[in-house]
Design a protein around this motif. Structure first.
Motif, PDB file in Angstrom:
ATOM      1  N   SER A   1       0.835  -1.212   0.000  1.00  0.00           N
ATOM      2  CA  SER A   1       0.000   0.000   0.000  1.00  0.00           C
ATOM      3  C   SER A   1       0.863   1.253   0.000  1.00  0.00           C
ATOM      4  O   SER A   1       0.511   2.259  -0.624  1.00  0.00           O
ATOM      5  CB  SER A   1      -0.920  -0.007   1.219  1.00  0.00           C
ATOM      6  N   LEU A   2       2.015   1.207   0.695  1.00  0.00           N
ATOM      7  CA  LEU A   2       2.896   2.362   0.723  1.00  0.00           C
ATOM      8  C   LEU A   2       3.509   2.614  -0.643  1.00  0.00           C
ATOM      9  O   LEU A   2       3.625   3.769  -1.084  1.00  0.00           O
ATOM     10  CB  LEU A   2       3.997   2.152   1.769  1.00  0.00           C
ATOM     11  N   ASN A   3       3.897   1.532  -1.350  1.00  0.00           N
ATOM     12  CA  ASN A   3       4.473   1.702  -2.685  1.00  0.00           C
ATOM     13  C   ASN A   3       3.456   2.284  -3.662  1.00  0.00           C
ATOM     14  O   ASN A   3       3.802   3.082  -4.536  1.00  0.00           O
ATOM     15  CB  ASN A   3       4.993   0.357  -3.203  1.00  0.00           C
ATOM     16  N   ARG A   4       2.192   1.871  -3.538  1.00  0.00           N
ATOM     17  CA  ARG A   4       1.157   2.407  -4.420  1.00  0.00           C
ATOM     18  C   ARG A   4       0.988   3.913  -4.248  1.00  0.00           C
ATOM     19  O   ARG A   4       0.569   4.611  -5.168  1.00  0.00           O
ATOM     20  CB  ARG A   4      -0.171   1.690  -4.151  1.00  0.00           C
ATOM     21  N   TRP A   5       1.296   4.377  -3.064  1.00  0.00           N
ATOM     22  CA  TRP A   5       1.196   5.822  -2.789  1.00  0.00           C
ATOM     23  C   TRP A   5       2.515   6.531  -3.083  1.00  0.00           C
ATOM     24  O   TRP A   5       2.540   7.613  -3.656  1.00  0.00           O
ATOM     25  CB  TRP A   5       0.817   6.010  -1.315  1.00  0.00           C
ATOM     26  N   LEU A   6       3.628   5.892  -2.708  1.00  0.00           N
ATOM     27  CA  LEU A   6       4.921   6.560  -2.742  1.00  0.00           C
ATOM     28  C   LEU A   6       5.475   6.675  -4.158  1.00  0.00           C
ATOM     29  O   LEU A   6       6.027   7.723  -4.528  1.00  0.00           O
ATOM     30  CB  LEU A   6       5.907   5.798  -1.849  1.00  0.00           C
ATOM     31  N   VAL A   7       5.361   5.616  -4.966  1.00  0.00           N
ATOM     32  CA  VAL A   7       5.947   5.649  -6.314  1.00  0.00           C
ATOM     33  C   VAL A   7       5.317   6.750  -7.170  1.00  0.00           C
ATOM     34  O   VAL A   7       6.035   7.559  -7.778  1.00  0.00           O
ATOM     35  CB  VAL A   7       5.824   4.264  -6.987  1.00  0.00           C
TER      36      VAL A   7
END
Length: 734
Positions: A195-201
């Motif tokens: 979930s963090l990668n979906r937001w961070l990238v």
């Protein structure tokens, strides 16, 4: 999950560190702040303590030790004799606190300013922790950082192009992560790597792409006119500022005195000295009613380096120790600032430069062999501090003095337009005083004893046809050094005493201690000053300090007393010189108590207080923190005793029982038995009884619920309840 949380915390604090660092980077360029690495390390250490969640007590101890150690390395390392630096540090703190209480922040020492800067960073790191972990919002700090860099880039020499790009990149990433953290907390979303990668990238791609596009895109010319020239035109030095307001500092033109001034902390020069003293630059002798001018032709005497200055206005003190002081110029003036008793001047590695001594200005100017004016980066002054015998000073009276008419006319000159009431005031002040010395001291004390106030902002400009001194003496009764010194010269001349106006600098601001008792002082534009010299036959020119709040008058040896100290030609050791300097800085206690002498400066008051109470101060400085630390460390043992005494007196009161139960919960928390989120009191009581092997907590909890919700009285079984409560309290003291 723990590793993800740790990674996120490290990123947030790292980004916040970069933003806070951007506030410190420009200081080295636009101010005289040095050794920024100490503050950057402190800032990083403070944030790391928050990252590792170090207990508050240990965190405070570590930060305090670092701050004190940094102050020692920066300012007190030269005082390496056992606890001498600690004494100096405490003395410095006391003196600067007194300055703050007296609303005199401009005279704070560098060490105290550094301490305040450390405390500011301490507070900022706490706020950052609050914004990151509690509020999950850094928008305000981010905007303030951008505005700060923009203002510095606009109005100073600081280049903010790269810092503003760096701030935007880091700031947008930080705001994005915090927004995701806040959203997940609000919606109850469990944060995972996916979930963090979906937001961070997408966030990183958007920030990098938009920043690159903004840098590469063509820029149009500004639509609005540049406001900087208009704002700079408001500078008083530009001639377009408010009428009568000027910037403090040394200047050549003194023909129009009066009006307010604004401070200027620009560094003029640094000086390595063994004793504080004023720095003289020049004198002026023609008073016009509006200001001062140099009268007539100027005589010129030339001398080479290390040669004696060819003219002595004051009597040399043959018995004094010769001192050599080094001056490093920052602002390049074509003159030498020198102490009283100066004998020679030397410029390192500049043998071809000589000096002109200008009479009657008393101005020393470095020149080339072709008599061209030059500026120098550094020079050394050799001098012997003059000390005057009281007998010689009191020998001068109006009847006994025989001076040339030309000399007297030159230094008692007053304009024809001087109001008669000024002369009448002078006559009333010196009435009954026979000697010039007594008359000069009476005039010097007049301002302090008659309610005159030191003021720099609310100072009027004389009107057309109004005399500068007359306005100060009879109307405003407030002003700064120019008002006081000019008025004293006019009053002296009205009494027939030859006198003149002197310009230069005060001792400056203490910076640090060097080797062999040498101290480094910073002399700034704020320290520009004016004072008075009066002439005494067979003695020379003697300085007086009439300005309220300043102490700079000449050293006088009272040789009329049998026990007075006399000057001799015996060799003096460096330790004896330091002791003599310390004694000269402190007024005799009987004079201080009389209330008839000039007000002691704050640094002397602080030194007197410390010397009388140094043992108590050091003891309290060590014992109080130690006592506090011990009490905090052992609070689990002594707080229950306090609880038992309090509850024993009021145990028949149901409100007292409620407080006792809640205090038991706090004590159990201190012991390490924490109540979990969502855990009921009954479940927690069962856990406590299982831990200690009792049934007391369950029975106390049952009674607490009945008192709280049913209003039941506890008077019938208060003794039994107290024993159970006391049993649990005692178990937590181990």
């Amino acid at each position: 999950m723990n590793s993800l949380k740790q990674w996120r915390i490290w990123f947030l604090y790292g980004a916040a560190f970069i933003l806070l660092w951007e506030w410190l980077r420009p200081l080295r360029e636009i101010t005289d702040t040095a050794n920024l690495q100490y503050f950057v390390i402190f800032m990083g250490m403070s944030l790391l303590l928050h990252v590792f969640q170090v207990k508050l007590l240990y965190s405070w101890l570590l930060k305090s030790v670092y701050v004190v150690g940094s102050l020692y390395l920066l300012y007190f390392k030269a005082d390496n004799t056992e606890v001498n630096w600690i004494i100096r540090l405490i003395e410095d703190l006391v003196s600067n606190v007194m300055l703050l209480v007296g609303m005199n922040a401009t005279d704070l020492s560098f060490s105290f300013r550094s301490l305040l800067f450390f405390l500011l960073l301490w507070m900022m790191t706490y706020l950052i922790q609050y914004w990151l972990m509690i509020r999950s919002s850094m928008l305000l700090f981010f905007i303030m950082t951008v505005v700060y860099i923009g203002v510095l880039d606009t109005f100073t020499t600081y280049d903010g192009a790269l810092p503003i790009v760096r701030t935007l990149l880091v700031g947008f990433l930080l705001l994005g992560i915090l927004a995701f953290q806040k959203l997940s907390r609000k919606e109850g979303i469990v944060i995972t790597f996916q979930s963090l990668n979906r937001w961070l990238v997408p966030l990183i791609l958007m920030v990098v792409f938009s920043s690159s596009l903004a840098l590469a895109a063509p820029k149009s010319d500004p639509i609005w006119p540049d406001p900087v020239p208009f704002l700079k035109s408001l500078n008083p030095d530009s001639g377009q500022g408010p009428v009568g307001v000027k910037k403090v500092g040394y200047g050549e033109n003194d023909s129009q005195l009066g009006g307010a001034f604004i401070g200027d902390a620009s560094l003029v020069f640094t000086a390595e000295v063994t004793k504080e003293h004023y720095w003289k630059v020049e004198t002026k002798e023609v008073y016009t009613g509006k200001g001062w001018e140099s009268g007539g032709e100027t005589s010129l005497l030339s001398f080479e380096q290390e040669e004696d200055i060819p003219f002595k206005w004051e009597t040399p003190n043959e018995g004094a120790l010769t001192r050599v002081e080094k001056v490093e110029n920052v602002l390049k003036y074509n003159h030498i600032a020198y102490p009283y008793g100066a004998e020679s001047v030397t410029i390192p590695d500049q043998d071809e430069i000589a000096f002109n001594y200008l009479l009657p200005k008393d101005k020393i100017a470095p020149v080339t062999p072709n008599q061209e004016a030059v500026t120098v980066d550094s020079y050394e002054v050799s001098y012997r501090e003059p000390v005057y015998n009281l007998t010689d000073l009191q020998a001068a009276t109006s009847e006994s003095v025989t001076l040339s008419q030309e000399f007297v006319a030159q230094y008692t000159q007053l304009p024809d337009t001087l109001p008669e009431r000024v002369r009448e005031l002078s006559a009333s002040i010196v009435e009954g005083k026979e000697t010039w010395w007594d008359q000069a001291n009476a005039i010097e004390d007049y301002f302090r004893l008659n309610g005159y106030v030191y003021e720099t902002s609310d100072v009027p400009v004389p009107e057309e046809g109004q005399d500068y001194v007359d306005q100060f003496l009879f109307e405003s009764l407030q002003g700064y050094c120019d008002n006081y010194s000019t008025s004293m010269v006019v009053l002296l001349r009205s009494a027939g005493i030859p006198s003149r106006w002197v310009k230069g600098f005060t001792e400056g601001e203490y910076n640090s201690s060097l080797e062999n008792g040498v101290r480094l002082y910073d002399v700034k534009n704020d320290h520009a000053h004016s004072w008075v010299e009066a002439y005494f036959p067979e003695v020379g020119w003697v300085m007086f300090e009439p300005t309220v709040g300043f102490t700079g008058s000449a050293a006088v040896n009272d040789d009329t007393r049998e026990d007075s100290a006399t000057t001799n030609n015996e060799e003096t050791t460096p330790n004896e010189v330091e002791e003599q300097d310390r004694n000269q800085d402190v007024m005799p206690e009987d004079e201080v108590a009389s209330g008839e002498t000039a007000t002691l400066p704050l640094r002397v008051e602080a030194r007197l207080f410390f010397e009388r109470n140094w043992l108590w101060i050091i003891s309290l400085t060590i014992l109080v923190p130690l006592l506090i630390f011990t009490m905090v460390k052992t609070r689990r043992s002594w707080i229950p005793i306090f609880y038992k005494l309090q509850y024993k007196r009021n145990r028949q009161n149901k409100e007292a029982f409620e407080k006792a139960y809640l205090s038991l919960l706090k004590q159990l928390e201190r012991y390490g038995l924490h109540i979990q989120d969502g855990q009921t009191l009954r479940a927690y009581a069962k856990y406590i009884d299982g831990f200690f092997g009792t049934w007391d907590m369950a029975r106390l909890t049952d009674q607490y619920e009945q008192v709280l919700y049913g209003g039941q009285d506890v008077r019938d079984n208060h003794d039994e309840l107290f024993k159970m409560w006391e049993n649990l309290i005692n178990k937590t003291r181990g």
